[in-house]
Enzyme design. Structure first.
Site, PDB file in Angstrom:
ATOM      1  N   SER A  64       4.696   6.898   2.741  1.00  0.00           N
ATOM      2  CA  SER A  64       5.117   5.772   3.105  1.00  0.00           C
ATOM      3  C   SER A  64       5.030   4.521   2.025  1.00  0.00           C
ATOM      4  O   SER A  64       3.028   4.398   2.048  1.00  0.00           O
ATOM      5  CB  SER A  64       4.907   5.047   4.521  1.00  0.00           C
ATOM      6  OG  SER A  64       5.493   6.237   4.973  1.00  0.00           O
ATOM      7  N   ASN A  67       0.849  -1.300   0.208  1.00  0.00           N
ATOM      8  CA  ASN A  67      -0.005  -0.206  -0.510  1.00  0.00           C
ATOM      9  C   ASN A  67       1.361   1.414  -0.113  1.00  0.00           C
ATOM     10  O   ASN A  67       2.058   0.601   1.090  1.00  0.00           O
ATOM     11  CB  ASN A  67      -0.971   0.075   1.599  1.00  0.00           C
ATOM     12  CG  ASN A  67      -1.427   0.938   1.283  1.00  0.00           C
ATOM     13  OD1 ASN A  67      -2.607   1.318   0.367  1.00  0.00           O
ATOM     14  ND2 ASN A  67      -1.987   1.530   2.353  1.00  0.00           N
ATOM     15  N   ASP A 117      -2.848   0.770   8.592  1.00  0.00           N
ATOM     16  CA  ASP A 117      -2.032   1.442   7.756  1.00  0.00           C
ATOM     17  C   ASP A 117      -0.051   1.549   9.169  1.00  0.00           C
ATOM     18  O   ASP A 117       0.460   2.196   9.197  1.00  0.00           O
ATOM     19  CB  ASP A 117      -1.870   3.249   7.770  1.00  0.00           C
ATOM     20  CG  ASP A 117      -2.907   3.566   6.881  1.00  0.00           C
ATOM     21  OD1 ASP A 117      -3.422   2.335   5.748  1.00  0.00           O
ATOM     22  OD2 ASP A 117      -4.107   4.409   7.184  1.00  0.00           O
ATOM     23  N   HIS A 154       0.436   5.243   1.456  1.00  0.00           N
ATOM     24  CA  HIS A 154       0.300   6.042   1.672  1.00  0.00           C
ATOM     25  C   HIS A 154       0.425   7.267   1.869  1.00  0.00           C
ATOM     26  O   HIS A 154       2.494   7.264   2.410  1.00  0.00           O
ATOM     27  CB  HIS A 154       0.730   5.597   3.196  1.00  0.00           C
ATOM     28  CG  HIS A 154      -0.558   6.005   4.503  1.00  0.00           C
ATOM     29  ND1 HIS A 154      -2.301   5.826   4.711  1.00  0.00           N
ATOM     30  CD2 HIS A 154      -0.627   7.249   5.035  1.00  0.00           C
ATOM     31  CE1 HIS A 154      -2.571   6.876   5.600  1.00  0.00           C
ATOM     32  NE2 HIS A 154      -1.508   7.986   6.222  1.00  0.00           N
TER      33      HIS A 154
HETATM   34  C1  GAR Z   1      -2.947   9.117  -3.021  1.00  0.00           C
HETATM   35  O1  GAR Z   1      -2.423  10.140  -2.440  1.00  0.00           O
HETATM   36  C2  GAR Z   1      -2.545   8.133  -2.218  1.00  0.00           C
HETATM   37  O2  GAR Z   1      -1.450   7.531  -1.497  1.00  0.00           O
HETATM   38  C3  GAR Z   1      -3.757   7.565  -1.785  1.00  0.00           C
HETATM   39  O3  GAR Z   1      -5.064   8.113  -2.028  1.00  0.00           O
HETATM   40  C4  GAR Z   1      -4.460   8.862  -3.475  1.00  0.00           C
HETATM   41  C5  GAR Z   1      -4.931   8.108  -4.145  1.00  0.00           C
HETATM   42  O4  GAR Z   1      -4.791   9.123  -5.534  1.00  0.00           O
HETATM   43  N1  GAR Z   1      -3.891   6.602  -0.609  1.00  0.00           N
HETATM   44  C6  GAR Z   1      -4.379   6.666   0.605  1.00  0.00           C
HETATM   45  O5  GAR Z   1      -5.254   7.713   1.491  1.00  0.00           O
HETATM   46  C7  GAR Z   1      -4.836   4.976   1.086  1.00  0.00           C
HETATM   47  N2  GAR Z   1      -5.177   4.890   2.763  1.00  0.00           N
HETATM   48  P1  GAR Z   1      -4.399   8.291  -6.928  1.00  0.00           P
HETATM   49  O6  GAR Z   1      -5.658   7.367  -7.260  1.00  0.00           O
HETATM   50  O7  GAR Z   1      -3.905   9.957  -7.366  1.00  0.00           O
HETATM   51  O8  GAR Z   1      -3.331   7.372  -6.982  1.00  0.00           O
END
Ligand code: GAR
Length: 211
Positions: A132, A103, A141, A105
């Protein structure tokens, strides 16, 4: 060639970064829990198989996770990449993919798990924020951290400006870690991330400039 599956819930910019990185593996499918996830169109435009498993159609988290796992396992992946996948996964699901589920984060874990990480960082007044990549375990997480990229918080930052700089780092970090895994260099050993060639004791897997 190792095979990987990407799970998304929305925009899919990290998925795009993974698909554009020339990874040493085959993206077998992109799967979303939302039919309106914009990233699905991009994946399809690359000729990648897509699927939607809508969590609202299932009575329980376990039932959804079972359907999701069935959709994933159809592609027999070596690696599953959560890429903005905004669902909490059950313990059974996570255990099924132990050691091959990653994942990304948007914070320097263990700081700011959960959602609205950029607002949390600004409220806390931290000078360094970032992202991370970690192995997924049942603790939200909370799995073993593989690599991190730090982003200085600047005077005048708001959620949008900070998020944009963190996202740029996410797009560098996630493909780098995925490459390590697909090269067979990265594994989960005794609850720690282990990268072949890295010094063990205390050696943090920060984001080195060279692969
Ligand atoms: C990203 O910033 C990712 O790190 C976060 O959601 C966004 C997705 O953007 N993920 C989380 O918060 C997971 N808990 P994307 O769809 O443009 O990759």
């Amino acid at each position: 060639m190792k095979r990987y599956v990407i799970l998304i819930s929305g925009r899919g910019s990290n998925m795009e970064a993974l698909l554009d990185a020339g990874l040493p593996g085959v993206c077998a499918a992109v799967i979303s829990n939302r039919a309106d996830a914009a990233g699905l169109d991009f994946a399809a435009s690359r000729g990648i198989a897509t699927a939607v498993i809508d969590h609202r159609e299932f009575a329980s988290r376990e039932a959804f996770d079972a359907a999701l796992a069935a959709a994933i396992d159809r592609h027999a992946p070596d690696l599953v990449l959560l890429s903005g996948f905004m669902r909490i996964l059950s313990e059974g699901f996570v255990r099924h993919y132990e050691g091959r589920l990653l994942n990304i984060h948007p914070s320097l874990l263990p700081a700011f798990p959960g959602i609205r990480t950029h607002a949390q960082a600004l409220a806390a007044g931290v000078r360094l924020h970032g992202c991370s990549v970690h192995f997924v375990t049942p603790a939200l997480d909370g799995g073993p951290i593989i690599a991190q990229a730090a982003v200085p918080v600047q005077a005048g930052d708001d959620v949008a400006s900070l998020a944009a700089r963190v996202l740029a780092e996410e797009h560098r970090l996630y493909p780098r870690v995925a490459r390590w895994f697909l090269q067979g260099r990265l594994s989960l050993v005794d609850g720690r991330a282990q990268l072949a060639g890295e010094k063990a004791a205390g050696g943090s897997l920060h984001a080195p400039q060279a692969d």
